[in-house]
Design a protein around this motif. Sequence first.
Motif, PDB file in Angstrom:
ATOM      1  N   LYS A   7      11.097  -0.423 -47.833  1.00 29.28           N
ATOM      2  CA  LYS A   7       9.740  -0.436 -47.300  1.00 29.28           C
ATOM      3  C   LYS A   7       9.735   0.107 -45.868  1.00 29.28           C
ATOM      4  CE  LYS A   7       9.022  -4.717 -44.910  1.00 29.28           C
ATOM      5  NZ  LYS A   7      10.084  -5.717 -44.890  1.00 29.28           N
ATOM      6  N   ARG A  53       1.122   2.362 -46.163  1.00 28.86           N
ATOM      7  CA  ARG A  53       0.501   1.286 -45.370  1.00 28.86           C
ATOM      8  C   ARG A  53      -0.812   0.801 -45.985  1.00 28.86           C
ATOM      9  NH1 ARG A  53       0.285   1.275 -40.334  1.00 28.86           N
ATOM     10  NH2 ARG A  53      -1.890   0.678 -40.207  1.00 28.86           N
ATOM     11  N   ASP A  54      -1.216   1.431 -47.072  1.00 28.10           N
ATOM     12  CA  ASP A  54      -2.366   0.937 -47.845  1.00 28.10           C
ATOM     13  C   ASP A  54      -2.321   1.595 -49.223  1.00 28.10           C
ATOM     14  OD1 ASP A  54      -3.126   3.529 -47.383  1.00 28.10           O
ATOM     15  OD2 ASP A  54      -4.839   3.033 -46.108  1.00 28.10           O
ATOM     16  N   ASP A  55      -3.352   1.351 -50.030  1.00 25.29           N
ATOM     17  CA  ASP A  55      -3.298   1.859 -51.406  1.00 25.29           C
ATOM     18  C   ASP A  55      -3.173   3.380 -51.453  1.00 25.29           C
ATOM     19  OD1 ASP A  55      -5.876   2.178 -50.453  1.00 25.29           O
ATOM     20  OD2 ASP A  55      -6.865   1.143 -52.121  1.00 25.29           O
ATOM     21  N   SER A 112       0.257   4.712 -50.099  1.00 27.05           N
ATOM     22  CA  SER A 112       1.311   4.303 -51.006  1.00 27.05           C
ATOM     23  C   SER A 112       1.273   5.132 -52.296  1.00 27.05           C
ATOM     24  CB  SER A 112       1.176   2.821 -51.325  1.00 27.05           C
ATOM     25  OG  SER A 112       2.144   2.453 -52.259  1.00 27.05           O
ATOM     26  N   ARG A 156       1.729  -6.785 -43.926  1.00 25.12           N
ATOM     27  CA  ARG A 156       2.498  -5.730 -44.594  1.00 25.12           C
ATOM     28  C   ARG A 156       3.996  -5.999 -44.536  1.00 25.12           C
ATOM     29  NH1 ARG A 156      -1.316  -2.588 -41.630  1.00 25.12           N
ATOM     30  NH2 ARG A 156      -2.664  -1.342 -42.973  1.00 25.12           N
ATOM     31  N   GLN A 192       2.647  -9.049 -48.202  1.00 27.70           N
ATOM     32  CA  GLN A 192       2.325  -8.128 -49.302  1.00 27.70           C
ATOM     33  C   GLN A 192       3.540  -7.859 -50.194  1.00 27.70           C
ATOM     34  OE1 GLN A 192       3.546  -4.820 -49.434  1.00 27.70           O
ATOM     35  NE2 GLN A 192       2.112  -3.756 -50.760  1.00 27.70           N
ATOM     36  N   ARG A 228       1.454  -0.816 -56.848  1.00 22.16           N
ATOM     37  CA  ARG A 228       0.037  -0.437 -56.832  1.00 22.16           C
ATOM     38  C   ARG A 228      -0.853  -1.677 -56.821  1.00 22.16           C
ATOM     39  NH1 ARG A 228      -0.256   2.899 -61.403  1.00 22.16           N
ATOM     40  NH2 ARG A 228      -0.983   1.139 -62.625  1.00 22.16           N
ATOM     41  N   TRP A 257      -0.845  -3.443 -53.412  1.00 19.02           N
ATOM     42  CA  TRP A 257      -1.726  -2.792 -52.423  1.00 19.02           C
ATOM     43  C   TRP A 257      -3.200  -2.990 -52.757  1.00 19.02           C
ATOM     44  CZ3 TRP A 257      -0.313  -2.172 -47.829  1.00 19.02           C
ATOM     45  CH2 TRP A 257       0.976  -1.734 -47.487  1.00 19.02           C
ATOM     46  N   THR A 301      -5.175  -4.141 -49.567  1.00 22.39           N
ATOM     47  CA  THR A 301      -5.773  -3.044 -48.789  1.00 22.39           C
ATOM     48  C   THR A 301      -7.146  -3.380 -48.179  1.00 22.39           C
ATOM     49  OG1 THR A 301      -4.521  -1.361 -49.960  1.00 22.39           O
ATOM     50  CG2 THR A 301      -6.521  -0.620 -48.859  1.00 22.39           C
TER      51      THR A 301
END
Length: 490
Positions: A145, A149-151, A154, A231, A235, A434, A437, A441
């Motif tokens: 990782k 940093r978001d959907d 990613s 994060r 997450q 997925r 996120w 997100t």
Amino acid sequence: DGKIPHTFVIFGASGDLAKKKIYPTLWWLYRDDLLPKPTKFCGYARSQLSIAKLKESCKQYMKVQPHEQTKYEEFWALNEYVAGSYDGRTGFELLNQQLELMENKNKANRIFYLALPPSVFEEVTVNIKQICMSVCGWNRVIVEKPFGRDDVSSKALSDHLAGLFHEEQLYRIDHYLGKEMVQNLMTIRFGNKILSSTWNRENIASVLITFKEPFGTQGRGGYFDEFGIIRDVMQNHLLQILSLVAMEKPVSCHPDDIRDEKVKVLKCIEALQLDDMVLGQYVANPQGKTEDERTGYLDDPTVSKSSSTPTYALGVLKINNERWQGVPFILRCGKALNERKAEVRIQYQDVPGDIFEGNTKRNELVIRVQPGEALYFKMMTKSPGITFDIEETELDLTYEHRYKDSYLPDAYERLILDVFCGSQMHFVRSDELREAWRIFTPILHRIEKDHIRPLTYQYGSRGPKLADLKCEENNFQYSGSYKWHNSKAT
Ligand code: BG6
């Protein structure tokens, strides 16, 4: 794989992760004869380094015993290092020549470990694919990782990787999946009738999953400030634990059967809402004994003075399925707190039809991940002796006592060995990522867009007071009367 040579390539070999985790792990696996033979290692990074220098920088993390000295030298003799840039082809061509040399141009299997900053990730993977892949043997790629940093970011990364490698070649590390008690969750749940039949909304009031650390950003402020605790820990590490606690029983122990169930339960979780969160940021403790304790998050020179990045977060997730509807799953994590601890608490409901004048406390199953692995069950008993009072006690499985002589390998040891063996059971599949996120997100964007200020808490405290209230509101009762006494010091 018989006698086919293996080559392990470490990108980012001069970095923090490599010297603190990767090289030590490779050494321990080599020391314990767990690696296939022959296996050789090759570091790659931008700086000009010799093996002697690399060895020196890893020294304090390798834990070499005096009697292991000869073997330790043998280990380093199997190492090479190539300096090169991350863009352009030249460095990678040199690297590939070096790998062929190490493999005597034989058929070989290659593992690429990417301990790299996200900024160079794409170029490096393209270059690996074009220049460094083993032609006859297999190739596996280990990634660390942040996976975006978001959907959206990613997904871009996942699509990029999917364009280069098959999912079976990709090993996304979440090192919490390599911890003993996390790996034990499946056995605890599905190997015990008494637990499997109470593991539901009819019996369980709430579930609390905690991660605490007694230190602050410690020089990682630059990285941390861009990502934040949600994060960095929630997450990934905490959500992975949640999915193992909450998933349905997989069809078998096959990695894809397990990961199918993890994805399924994640799909039942609504995106997190701000009302279900508590955010915190630590401030200095002026009375602190160490310099670190007297340094608040915003005093870290690598952190922006006006940063709103949370260093503490509590979030309540709801799982909308037949097993869990109405049972809050509380995730909480923080830095610069009063202790180091990671654990799962399954709190059972009150006993209906009380006959003990309200003196019973709830049963709790505690799965203590670290430090001091343990599984204990809090229950009520009659106080021993002539009295008829009742008190809280525990059924205790503390590993230190029950499994005195067993060796519990470090999380990275198990995971890297899994890569050699080709087992993806303890790695994150792209669809799990997925879903993770998707859940986080919206809240991350909201916090950033609206500059939501976290509450302050003092370095070394239990975190923002509001967090306790949130637990209470979510059917987790904390009486403070009980103290677990069996653990090793932190
Ligand atoms: C890492 C986080 O993933 O996990 C760090 O980036 C954190 O911030 C670390 O300190 C904790 O790992 P462990 O194994 O020491 O609990």
